[in-house]
Motif scaffolding. Structure first.
Motif, PDB file in Angstrom:
ATOM      1  N   ALA A  33       0.691  -1.339  -0.030  1.00 12.06           N
ATOM      2  CA  ALA A  33      -0.050   0.283  -0.129  1.00 12.06           C
ATOM      3  C   ALA A  33       0.862   1.390  -0.007  1.00 12.06           C
ATOM      4  N   GLU A  34       0.131   2.439  -0.627  1.00 12.92           N
ATOM      5  CA  GLU A  34       1.180   3.560  -0.339  1.00 12.92           C
ATOM      6  C   GLU A  34       0.650   4.047   0.891  1.00 12.92           C
ATOM      7  N   PRO A  35       1.807   5.002   1.008  1.00 14.98           N
ATOM      8  CA  PRO A  35       1.085   5.871   2.085  1.00 14.98           C
ATOM      9  C   PRO A  35       0.188   6.861   2.023  1.00 14.98           C
ATOM     10  N   THR A  36      -0.572   7.127   3.164  1.00 15.92           N
ATOM     11  CA  THR A  36      -2.081   8.043   3.162  1.00 15.92           C
ATOM     12  C   THR A  36      -1.616   9.589   3.191  1.00 15.92           C
ATOM     13  N   VAL A  37      -0.030   9.820   3.690  1.00 17.13           N
ATOM     14  CA  VAL A  37       0.101  11.306   3.907  1.00 17.13           C
ATOM     15  C   VAL A  37       1.724  11.212   3.348  1.00 17.13           C
ATOM     16  N   VAL A  38       2.030  12.129   2.418  1.00 25.08           N
ATOM     17  CA  VAL A  38       3.554  12.120   2.749  1.00 25.08           C
ATOM     18  C   VAL A  38       3.646  13.780   2.226  1.00 25.08           C
ATOM     19  N   LYS A  39       4.377  14.261   3.337  1.00 24.48           N
ATOM     20  CA  LYS A  39       5.722  15.257   2.905  1.00 24.48           C
ATOM     21  C   LYS A  39       6.457  15.405   3.240  1.00 24.48           C
ATOM     22  N   PRO A  40       7.698  15.931   2.741  1.00 25.78           N
ATOM     23  CA  PRO A  40       9.216  15.974   2.970  1.00 25.78           C
ATOM     24  C   PRO A  40       9.705  15.474   3.993  1.00 25.78           C
ATOM     25  N   ASP A  41       9.243  15.121   5.529  1.00 28.64           N
ATOM     26  CA  ASP A  41       9.791  14.897   6.383  1.00 28.64           C
ATOM     27  C   ASP A  41       8.893  13.631   6.848  1.00 28.64           C
ATOM     28  N   TYR A  42       7.947  13.738   6.808  1.00 27.89           N
ATOM     29  CA  TYR A  42       7.259  12.511   7.177  1.00 27.89           C
ATOM     30  C   TYR A  42       5.939  12.204   5.936  1.00 27.89           C
ATOM     31  N   ALA A  43       6.274  10.732   6.427  1.00 25.41           N
ATOM     32  CA  ALA A  43       4.260   9.488   5.804  1.00 25.41           C
ATOM     33  C   ALA A  43       4.345   9.366   6.407  1.00 25.41           C
ATOM     34  N   LYS A  44       2.891   9.159   6.583  1.00 27.66           N
ATOM     35  CA  LYS A  44       2.177   7.810   7.087  1.00 27.66           C
ATOM     36  C   LYS A  44       1.439   6.776   6.573  1.00 27.66           C
ATOM     37  N   TRP A  45       0.858   6.021   7.013  1.00 24.78           N
ATOM     38  CA  TRP A  45      -0.013   4.663   6.424  1.00 24.78           C
ATOM     39  C   TRP A  45      -1.136   4.618   6.963  1.00 24.78           C
ATOM     40  N   MET A  46      -2.864   4.732   7.084  1.00 27.37           N
ATOM     41  CA  MET A  46      -3.681   4.252   7.742  1.00 27.37           C
ATOM     42  C   MET A  46      -3.943   2.506   7.297  1.00 27.37           C
ATOM     43  N   LEU A  47      -3.818   1.212   7.924  1.00 29.11           N
ATOM     44  CA  LEU A  47      -3.781   0.592   7.063  1.00 29.11           C
ATOM     45  C   LEU A  47      -4.595  -0.329   8.169  1.00 29.11           C
ATOM     46  N   GLU A  48      -5.857  -0.456   7.413  1.00 30.16           N
ATOM     47  CA  GLU A  48      -6.851  -1.553   8.026  1.00 30.16           C
ATOM     48  C   GLU A  48      -6.234  -3.116   8.003  1.00 30.16           C
ATOM     49  N   GLU A  49      -5.344  -3.639   7.644  1.00 31.95           N
ATOM     50  CA  GLU A  49      -4.985  -4.766   7.195  1.00 31.95           C
ATOM     51  C   GLU A  49      -3.601  -5.221   7.785  1.00 31.95           C
TER      52      GLU A  49
END
Length: 146
Positions: free
Chosen positions: A26-42
């Protein structure tokens, strides 16, 4: 419904994004220059990574809740168990606006319980975390210690 949260400090964002995107397919749901986040269900997890001049590895773990009431209930359980919490209201961190309650477990692991109620355009202030007395000054201070 609660979601496990893991925040990992990484030396470089792009290779870490590639690694975790492959791991979770899965690709990250948020990508910034210094940060990334995945909101995963599984698995049901909020995985965040950041490259912000901190020691590499697990920065902290936590539990994300869906309401202020759930946050209050969880913080109350921690306090009833004798844990000292550090509460933050209306804080901006990780490109989000949240209310938080921090605690350090018996092994010295920092846990963040939080309710996110909005997005932010900046990373925000560095987290203010409780540091175990044996590890440093023994008070709630900015990450990086003394």
């Amino acid at each position: 419904m609660k979601r496990l949260h893991l925040h990992v400090s990484v030396p470089e964002l792009e290779p870490a994004i590639a690694f975790y995107s492959t791991l979770f397919d899965a690709e990250p749901t948020v990508v910034k220059p210094d940060y990334a986040k995945w909101m995963l269900e599984e698995p049901r997890v909020n995985l965040a990574i950041s490259a912000r001049e901190r020691a590499n590895g697990v920065n902290h773990v936590g539990i994300q809740v869906d309401s202020a009431e759930e946050l209050g209930s969880l913080a109350a359980r921690l306090k009833a168990a004798g844990a000292t919490t550090f509460d933050q209201d209306a804080t901006t961190c990780c490109y989000a606006k949240s209310d938080k309650s921090w605690v350090t477990d018996t092994a010295g692991v920092r846990w963040e319980t939080f309710f996110t109620h909005g997005e932010a355009t900046s990373y925000g202030e560095d987290e203010i975390l409780p540091v175990p007395a044996a590890a440093c000054c023994g008070s709630a201070i900015a990450a990086g210690c003394c």
